[in-house]
Design a protein around this motif. Structure first.
Motif, PDB file in Angstrom:
ATOM      1  N   GLY A   1       0.834  -1.203   0.000  1.00 19.13           N
ATOM      2  CA  GLY A   1       0.000   0.000   0.000  1.00 19.13           C
ATOM      3  C   GLY A   1       0.862   1.244   0.000  1.00 19.13           C
ATOM      4  O   GLY A   1       1.811   1.339   0.776  1.00 19.13           O
ATOM      5  N   LEU A   2       0.563   2.203  -0.890  1.00 13.94           N
ATOM      6  CA  LEU A   2       1.273   3.480  -0.905  1.00 13.94           C
ATOM      7  C   LEU A   2       0.325   4.565  -0.403  1.00 13.94           C
ATOM      8  O   LEU A   2      -0.768   4.725  -0.937  1.00 13.94           O
ATOM      9  CB  LEU A   2       1.714   3.848  -2.330  1.00 13.94           C
ATOM     10  N   SER A   3       0.728   5.296   0.625  1.00  9.85           N
ATOM     11  CA  SER A   3      -0.126   6.360   1.146  1.00  9.85           C
ATOM     12  C   SER A   3       0.552   7.708   0.983  1.00  9.85           C
ATOM     13  O   SER A   3       1.696   7.902   1.395  1.00  9.85           O
ATOM     14  CB  SER A   3      -0.423   6.120   2.625  1.00  9.85           C
ATOM     15  N   ASN A   4      -0.172   8.628   0.346  1.00 15.36           N
ATOM     16  CA  ASN A   4       0.327   9.987   0.183  1.00 15.36           C
ATOM     17  C   ASN A   4      -0.751  10.939   0.675  1.00 15.36           C
ATOM     18  O   ASN A   4      -1.880  10.888   0.218  1.00 15.36           O
ATOM     19  CB  ASN A   4       0.654  10.226  -1.297  1.00 15.36           C
ATOM     20  N   GLY A   5      -0.414  11.796   1.624  1.00 14.79           N
ATOM     21  CA  GLY A   5      -1.437  12.627   2.256  1.00 14.79           C
ATOM     22  C   GLY A   5      -1.558  14.031   1.707  1.00 14.79           C
ATOM     23  O   GLY A   5      -2.286  14.850   2.242  1.00 14.79           O
TER      24      GLY A   5
END
Lengths: 323, 347
Positions: free
Chosen positions: B37-41
């Motif tokens: 999973g890649l999370s970018n906020g």
């Protein structure tokens, strides 16, 4: 008979303006569960509440000012200020039980003081709420940066471990949520909320009716400050640390949640429970957009559109009910 | 007779065993598959988009090694609770690893603990996190600033008045960068920092800040400006006709274009969008069960693996410029550690 049924449902919506948002919430939970069965397990739902409890409380805070036709754009600043203040306090005096309790008291005092400042500039100095609270938000944010120039101080272990603890098999956040709902219930029964709504319906008519408009509006801001501080406690529990910038992006979400929950920014009509549901709607839309496999480039757009649609459905039903 | 029969049997057994081992090894290699999973906020800049794209490409490249990687992306403007929800969503989906560009350095401690308890590997990139349940793979922001500060000091021959234009007050990366250049400039007795301002990593604010600085201090010799604001700062310098000023630059293609045309005297530390790709390659090696040669103990929180920071100046400008000639203007110069590069970090 059929017509009668319709009247009853419309009557229901008129009395409980959050019903449309509740229906949207249930649909969203089901959709989330359809696309990702794990997301509606008890653990995940508790996780959802624990993640969004701070924002729910911030929406509650916002609701009390929206009721009297005001708005508070400084709630994010208050969250940051209370967050860094209590973390710095605990860090300085060690994280014992009494220090943690004292820090909570300190947080409440800061929140109420912020509310007092907002109430003073908006209701007594008669500055436009939207601009005045925007200005105070910069002031609060600046204070937060002064207290903690850079994020990184951890909260006392006692503080956040309590937040994640289970008591008698039930997570702490569920107790917190129940307590808050109880508090809101009693506030709703009180004369004060009715006064707030009456003031929001029209300052002039409320004044002519013998209500102290200025005092009521100030009280609305005080209540807002109080709930913003409690919101900061939850955020501190969830994030276990102090961050002077943490509240920046939360302000407008709290306003959006109030409207999603059936509140009118023109005042006189808002539901605290509805605003809390509004926060969960925003959270669940964000998850759903991911669970259905939206490509990353489109996620923001689809989320924005979905929130807009949820907003339109709610407003459409409410207009029908008022008609 | 009996003896030879035994030997034959042994020979067969060994052959079969070798075959089996070989078969099972290749079979295993083919069967490796991970969900990441890649999370970018924050999606406020093209840099972040490029970061996600490069990470996706890096994941696809693992197919060549017989490792199947499925990428899940959550990339949207969110507040801190919103990004905590990202992590929880990934856990719900049963990912093997999460790579996150975090919105806060400290706020993720509890949720990373939960992720680790579920056996999920967490790697942060671009911004360090305090959680001891996560590993940081990225550049050292302090080193990034020190590199360009040293370049600037040398260009000024260790002599002159310098102003600094910084990002967002209270942001940890910004603070590390301030520490980085302050340390370097303090080593030069004749370099004086006469003003430091914040322009929030915004080109327009960078330009305004530079205009104000030029008006206030007529005797500026050098400008140390962070990326995301250098284009604006340089515009102000050019507009004022102050060609004698030396300033740091940035790594976007449109800046390189002006650099070439106007013949800027500049140099830029590279904070490559490829950091997430590098982090992903490190993550996959870890999931394959390999052990690091040296434990991740760098950084403020003692959980970082710092990767090299490239630098662009007059000496390598043409190579860099030509390598990205066909890219759009918003494209940032990037380098990422390849699968083979990251393999060197492991035993």
């Amino acid at each position: 008979m059929h017509k009668n049924n319709k009247n009853i449902s419309l009557q229901l919506i008129r009395n409980f303006p959050f019903i449309p948002s509740l229906i949207i919430l249930i649909v969203l939970i089901l959709l989330n569960g359809f696309y990702e069965p794990n997301s509606i397990s008890i653990g995940s739902l508790v996780g959802l509440i624990s993640t969004y409890l701070a924002l729910m409380l911030l929406a509650v805070a916002q609701t009390y000012v929206v009721m009297s036709a005001d708005i508070d754009l400084s709630v994010g600043g208050v969250i940051s200020l209370v967050n860094v203040s209590i973390v710095a306090f605990m860090d300085h005096f060690g994280g014992g039980v009494y220090v943690v309790l004292l820090s909570l008291l300190l947080g409440i005092i800061i929140g109420i003081l912020c509310g007092l400042i907002n109430g003073f500039v908006v209701a007594i100095l008669r500055l436009q709420a939207i601009v005045a609270t925007f200005a105070t938000s910069i002031f609060f944010m600046g204070l937060a940066l002064y207290i903690m120039p850079v994020a990184g101080t951890p909260a006392s272990d006692l503080f956040w471990l309590t937040y994640f603890e289970n008591y008698f098999g039930i997570p702490f956040v569920i107790y917190a949520l129940s307590f808050i709902i109880l508090l809101i219930f009693f506030l709703n029964k009180s004369r004060f909320v009715k006064t707030l709504l009456a003031v929001g319906d029209g300052y002039l008519s409320a004044f002519q009716g013998g209500l102290d408009v200025t005092k009521t509006r100030v009280k609305g801001f005080l209540l807002c400050g109080f709930f913003s501080a409690v919101s900061a406690f939850c955020l501190t529990g969830e994030t276990a640390s102090g961050d002077p910038l943490v509240g920046t992006k939360m302000t407008l979400l709290s306003v959006a949640a109030v409207v999603l929950g059936g509140g009118a920014l023109s005042g006189g009509s808002a539901s605290v429970i509805g605003s809390m549901i509004g926060v969960l709607i925003i959270g669940l839309i964000n998850s759903l957009v991911f669970f259905i496999g939206t490509p990353s480039e489109w996620q923001n757009l689809i989320q924005g559109l979905s929130i807009l649609i949820a907003l339109m459905i709610g407003i459409y039903i409410n207009i029908k009910a008022q008609a | 007779m009996n003896k030879t029969g035994g030997r034959m049997l042994k020979k067969y057994l060994i052959k079969i065993l070798t075959f089996l081992t070989f078969f099972s090894l290749t079979y295993q290699a083919q069967a490796e598959s991970f969900k990441i999973g890649l999370s970018n906020g924050w999606v406020g800049s093209e840099w972040r988009t490029q970061m996600i794209d490069e990470a996706k490409e890096a994941a696809a490249a693992w197919a060549g090694e017989g490792v199947e990687i499925e990428i899940l992306v959550q990339s949207a403007n969110v507040d801190v609770p919103g990004q905590i929800a990202h992590v929880k969503n990934f856990i719900s989906q049963g990912v093997d690893a999460i790579i996150i560009n975090p919105n806060s350095p400290t706020a993720f401690d509890p949720v990373f603990k939960q992720a680790k308890a579920k056996g999920v590997l967490v790697i942060s990139t671009d911004a360090e996190v305090s959680s001891q349940d996560a590993v940081y793979v990225g550049i050292d922001q302090k080193g990034w600033a020190a590199k360009s500060a040293k370049w600037l000091a040398e260009q000024l021959n260790g002599n002159g008045k310098v102003v600094a234009i910084n990002g967002f007050a209270g942001h940890p990366a910004n603070q590390m960068r301030v520490d980085g250049y302050t340390e370097v400039f303090n080593q030069y007795a004749n370099i004086e920092i006469i003003a430091e301002v914040n322009a929030n990593w915004d080109q327009a604010q960078g330009q305004q800040a530079m205009q104000t600085l030029l008006a206030t201090y007529p005797d500026i010799n050098g400008v140390w400006v962070q990326d995301g604001m250098a284009v604006g700062a340089w515009r102000a310098i050019s507009d004022a006709g102050r060609d004698n000023i030396i300033a740091t630059g940035e790594i976007r293609r449109d800046f390189f274009e002006s650099w070439k045309v106007e013949g800027y005297k500049t140099g830029a530390s590279v904070n490559p969008p490829g950091v997430m790709a590098s982090a992903l390659n490190v993550a996959v090696h870890m999931m394959l069960g390999k052990n690091l040669k040296a434990a991740a103990t760098d950084g403020v929180y003692g959980n970082a693996i710092y990767i090299p920071i490239p630098f662009v100046d007059g000496t390598n400008f043409d190579t860099v410029y030509n390598s990205m000639k066909d890219e759009p203007g918003y494209y940032s110069y990037s380098e990422a550690l390849t699968i083979a590069d990251t393999a060197n970090y492991f035993k």
